[in-house]
Design a protein around this motif. Structure first.
Motif: not given
Ligand SMILES: [Fe+2]
Length: 352
Positions: A187, A191, A254, A268, A272
């Motif tokens: 994650d 990002h 996302h 999440h 992803n």
């Molecule tokens: Fe995230």
């Protein structure tokens, strides 16, 4: 920005002394703690609850919902006469986001779902502290709290959302299962990729994103770090990755992962990973590295999860993904609607 932060192995022991000056007469501290720690007496004792302080164990099995926030707030209000001295979240991204949302809703009227969006919160939140026990989401540093509501999965993005204090103790992440470690770490990696390749990028975001990106490569590709080093570095990567997107935006992975989460409840981190694995068209270098890291750590990413969707589910997934306008604008530019059509999204989802 988060105004106060402590970092270091064992710094969780400072929590009681950090909280003491914030205590108001008769007003409790409420601890929202991931229920994986339910049997962990040692950790609970270190929190040193006093007076009418309350400990609430919360399951992170499902991602936080607006309804869940409303229920916790209602229970706190009916149990205590005085507004709490503070909310302390101890857990991963779900628990941290839940804690931020509860602290906001203790001082703002209505339902959490009324505030999903950008800058809708009117009143300052109750003092709130975040203690991450897994690294990667950036929830400890972000100005959002992502919630699934009756109509959408969207964050409460506001200047009142960030924690007043964060306690970063890498030793609290000991014992995170390997898959979870990888998914949540990715994650953070995602990002960075989405921020660094986005049209919203600026030097402020870039400096954080580049640092986090390099830390992720060191952690997930080099293999020479000790576990202690790796935990400390991932905690800082999460922080920097979170800072990077707070001042720019995330992107394609996302937006699509929010769709998966809304329709299928996919969490999440893993969501992803499922999406990012198929985004070479948008992030060629990032996806190449991701696949390398996945191989190196021998991680399985769930496959075929969109194979049996009904038409209605697929359309909903596409609606949710497309509703995240700033994410698409960041990823593809102002004319994103010409580039990301419903057909294109469907084609991508069907690969997953
Ligand atoms: Fe995230």
């Amino acid at each position: 920005m988060v105004p106060k932060v402590v970092f270091g192995r064992g710094c969780f022991d400072q929590l009681p002394s950090i909280l003491a000056p914030q205590r108001k007469d008769k007003a409790p501290f409420i601890y929202l703690v991931d229920d994986v720690f339910k049997e962990n007496e040692e950790l609970i004792n270190r929190m040193n609850l006093r007076f009418n302080d309350k400990l609430i164990f919360v399951s992170a099995e499902e991602e936080p919902k607006t309804e869940q926030v409303d229920t916790i707030v209602k229970n706190i209000k009916s149990e205590f006469t005085y507004r709490p001295s503070g909310i302390i979240g101890v857990g991963g991204g779900s628990i941290l986001d839940l804690s931020k949302a509860v602290s906001i809703m203790l001082t703002n009227k209505g339902s959490a779902s009324d505030y999903q969006g950008w800058d809708l919160v009117k009143n300052k939140a109750v003092y709130h502290v975040g203690v991450p026990t897994i690294s990667g989401t950036g929830a400890e540093v972000s100005r959002t709290t992502v919630l699934t509501g009756p109509e959408k999965k969207l964050g409460i993005n506001s200047d009142f959302t960030p924690f007043d204090q964060v306690v970063l103790d890498p030793d609290l992440t000991v014992g995170v299962p390997k898959n979870q470690w990888f998914y949540t770490g990715m994650d953070c990696f995602i990002h960075c990729v989405e921020s660094l390749n986005g049209t919203f990028l600026n030097e402020f975001s870039k400096s954080y994103g580049e640092k986090a990106y390099d830390l992720c490569k060191e952690i997930f590709m080099n293999g020479n770090l000790t576990e202690v080093e790796s935990r400390g570095k991932l905690m800082m990567a999460s922080w920097h990755g979170g800072m990077s997107i707070a001042y720019s935006q995330v992107g394609v992975a996302h937006a699509m992962s929010y769709g998966l989460s809304y329709v299928l409840g996919t969490k999440h981190g893993v969501g992803n990973c499922i999406v990012f694995d198929h985004l070479e068209e948008y992030y060629p270098e990032g996806v190449r590295l991701f696949k390398e890291m996945k191989e190196y750590h021998n991680i399985d990413i769930p496959q075929g999860i969109c194979g049996n969707l009904t038409d209605y589910q697929m359309e909903t997934m596409i609606d949710i993904a497309l509703s995240l306008v700033p994410l698409w604008e960041n990823a593809l530019g102002e004319d994103w609607e010409q580039k990301m059509t419903r057909d294109k999204l469907k084609e991508l989802y069907l690969k997953m």
